[in-house]
Design a protein around this motif. Structure first.
Motif, mmCIF file in Angstrom:
data_model
loop_
_atom_site.group_PDB
_atom_site.id
_atom_site.type_symbol
_atom_site.label_atom_id
_atom_site.label_comp_id
_atom_site.label_asym_id
_atom_site.label_seq_id
_atom_site.Cartn_x
_atom_site.Cartn_y
_atom_site.Cartn_z
ATOM 1 N N ALA A 157 -0.524 -1.444 -8.226
ATOM 2 C CA ALA A 157 0.758 -1.450 -7.524
ATOM 3 C C ALA A 157 0.681 -0.712 -6.187
ATOM 4 O O ALA A 157 1.582 0.034 -5.814
ATOM 5 N N GLY A 158 -0.438 -0.920 -5.486
ATOM 6 C CA GLY A 158 -0.568 -0.353 -4.148
ATOM 7 C C GLY A 158 -1.038 1.085 -4.089
ATOM 8 O O GLY A 158 -1.203 1.645 -3.000
ATOM 9 N N ARG A 159 -1.277 1.694 -5.226
ATOM 10 C CA ARG A 159 -1.702 3.099 -5.261
ATOM 11 C C ARG A 159 -3.110 3.225 -5.841
ATOM 12 O O ARG A 159 -3.531 2.405 -6.664
ATOM 13 N N VAL A 160 -3.827 4.278 -5.429
ATOM 14 C CA VAL A 160 -5.134 4.578 -6.009
ATOM 15 C C VAL A 160 -4.895 5.401 -7.270
ATOM 16 O O VAL A 160 -4.307 6.478 -7.217
ATOM 17 N N ILE A 161 -5.351 4.878 -8.417
ATOM 18 C CA ILE A 161 -5.127 5.586 -9.680
ATOM 19 C C ILE A 161 -6.427 6.170 -10.237
ATOM 20 O O ILE A 161 -6.396 6.939 -11.196
ATOM 21 N N TYR A 162 -7.566 5.764 -9.665
ATOM 22 C CA TYR A 162 -8.850 6.357 -10.059
ATOM 23 C C TYR A 162 -9.790 6.304 -8.880
ATOM 24 O O TYR A 162 -9.878 5.298 -8.173
ATOM 25 N N ILE A 222 0.873 -1.173 0.000
ATOM 26 C CA ILE A 222 0.000 0.000 0.000
ATOM 27 C C ILE A 222 0.909 1.222 0.000
ATOM 28 O O ILE A 222 1.763 1.383 0.881
ATOM 29 N N ASP A 223 0.730 2.064 -1.007
ATOM 30 C CA ASP A 223 1.678 3.158 -1.247
ATOM 31 C C ASP A 223 0.961 4.508 -1.246
ATOM 32 O O ASP A 223 0.356 4.913 -2.231
ATOM 33 N N LEU A 270 -11.395 -1.895 -7.080
ATOM 34 C CA LEU A 270 -11.011 -2.684 -8.253
ATOM 35 C C LEU A 270 -9.507 -2.680 -8.467
ATOM 36 O O LEU A 270 -8.784 -1.855 -7.924
ATOM 37 N N GLY A 271 -9.065 -3.621 -9.295
ATOM 38 C CA GLY A 271 -7.647 -3.696 -9.630
ATOM 39 C C GLY A 271 -7.265 -5.124 -9.950
ATOM 40 O O GLY A 271 -7.999 -6.067 -9.664
#
Length: 326
Positions: free
Chosen positions: A234-239, A42-43, A58-59
């Motif tokens: 990759a541990g980050r929220v992108i949306y 978690i980043d 999601l992911g």
């Protein structure tokens, strides 16, 4: 009103690192004190959820979804950052906090395998300090809603996966939680069981205002039930936004045509299309050319039926994640 706030949350896991020492002493040292390397699961995740939301998390596999749920439920503790859910720190105030939440992790059962479901329910009711009358009323209510009446005396080992998942959800809802976390609740369910469970969750959300955060790889569920989507990579929220807005990342539409006989190849020239079965075509066209494509093909004498629709959520998310990586 925001009931969940996560600010700059980080979590690091450790895994064995390759041993590069070739000497005997070095190898012995590696046996007793093996080298480790860290990786961020978690980043720097920040997230806020309002009361009554139905959120899809999601992911891809390994993106950090389940780890984030475990941090939010207090199963794991963050290495850094701030977490506040329903006015509690999930780990430091775990006893009070768990009285307000429900959680179902598809890979870990809440129910005792060899014990009748109703006995598991009664045990959870005692843990949540429900009175005997309140527990009976709640078990009856949830059993009716989820169609579990005839299964209460059966142990989980004798149930189908769909029946067991409904019982898991019922167990997590006995104490009327304000917030429920679900990790792939429809995994491996048949279509009927999946729709029954998802419709029940939607009813719970709309009629009782229960906040739901759900991971899923089933984009049909997310599209129809989750007003908001959070995508991790990759541990980050992108949306983080409305699920419907994800479809705007795709700039094409799907034209489906059923015909009485095969279409002339010249008519299809220049189109990207798929022959799904005899006399059933699926044609991909850009948003700008959709009207022209429709007028060119829809009025052919052999055309029996035409429908036009936006791309699926699977395509939209794939396109979005690809564009982010690039």
């Amino acid at each position: 009103m925001e009931i969940l706030q996560a600010k700059s949350v980080n979590k690091v896991f450790y895994r064995p690192a390759p041993v590069e020492e070739h000497s005997v002493v070095g190898k012995i040292r590696g046996w007793f004190s093996p080298p480790k390397q860290q990786f961020k699961v978690i980043d720097d995740v920040s997230l806020a959820v309002k009361k009554g939301e139905f959120v899809g998390l999601l992911g891809t596999n390994g993106s950090g979804k389940t780890t984030l749920l475990k941090l939010l439920t207090g199963i794991l503790q963050a290495d850094s950052g701030q977490l506040n859910v329903l006015g509690h720190h999930p780990v430091k105030e775990r006893k009070a906090y768990t009285q307000k939440i429900g959680a179902v992790f598809g890979q870990k059962s809440l129910l005792w395998w060899n014990v009748a479901i109703i006995e598991s329910f009664q045990l959870y009711a005692a843990i949540y300090k429900l009175s005997r009358s309140e527990a009976s009323q709640r078990i009856e209510e949830l059993s009716n809603l989820l169609g579990l009446e005839s299964l209460l005396t059966s142990p989980p080992k004798k149930l189908s996966l769909g029946q067991r998942m409904k019982a898991e959800v019922a167990a997590s809802l006995l104490h009327r939680p304000e917030l429920i976390f679900l990790d792939e609740p429809t995994i491996a369910l048949d279509p009927v069981s999946r729709l029954n469970l998802m419709n029940f969750l939607l009813q719970l959300n709309r009629e009782h205002g229960t906040t739901i955060i759900m991971t899923s790889h089933n984009m049909a569920d997310v599209h129809h039930y989750c007003q908001r989507s959070v995508i991790m990579n990759a541990g980050r929220v992108i949306y983080d936004g409305r699920t419907s807005e994800l479809l705007s990342y795709e700039h094409f539409k799907i034209l489906e045509i059923k015909t009485l006989s095969a279409l002339d190849e010249q008519l299809l020239a220049g189109f990207e299309y798929e022959l799904v079965e005899d006399n059933y075509y699926r044609i991909k066209t850009s948003n700008d050319q959709a009207k022209e494509t429709l007028s060119r093909l829809a009025f052919q004498p052999q055309v029996a039926d035409v429908s036009i629709s936006p791309p699926s959520l699977d395509h939209a998310i794939h396109h979005f994640m690809t564009s982010v990586r690039e």
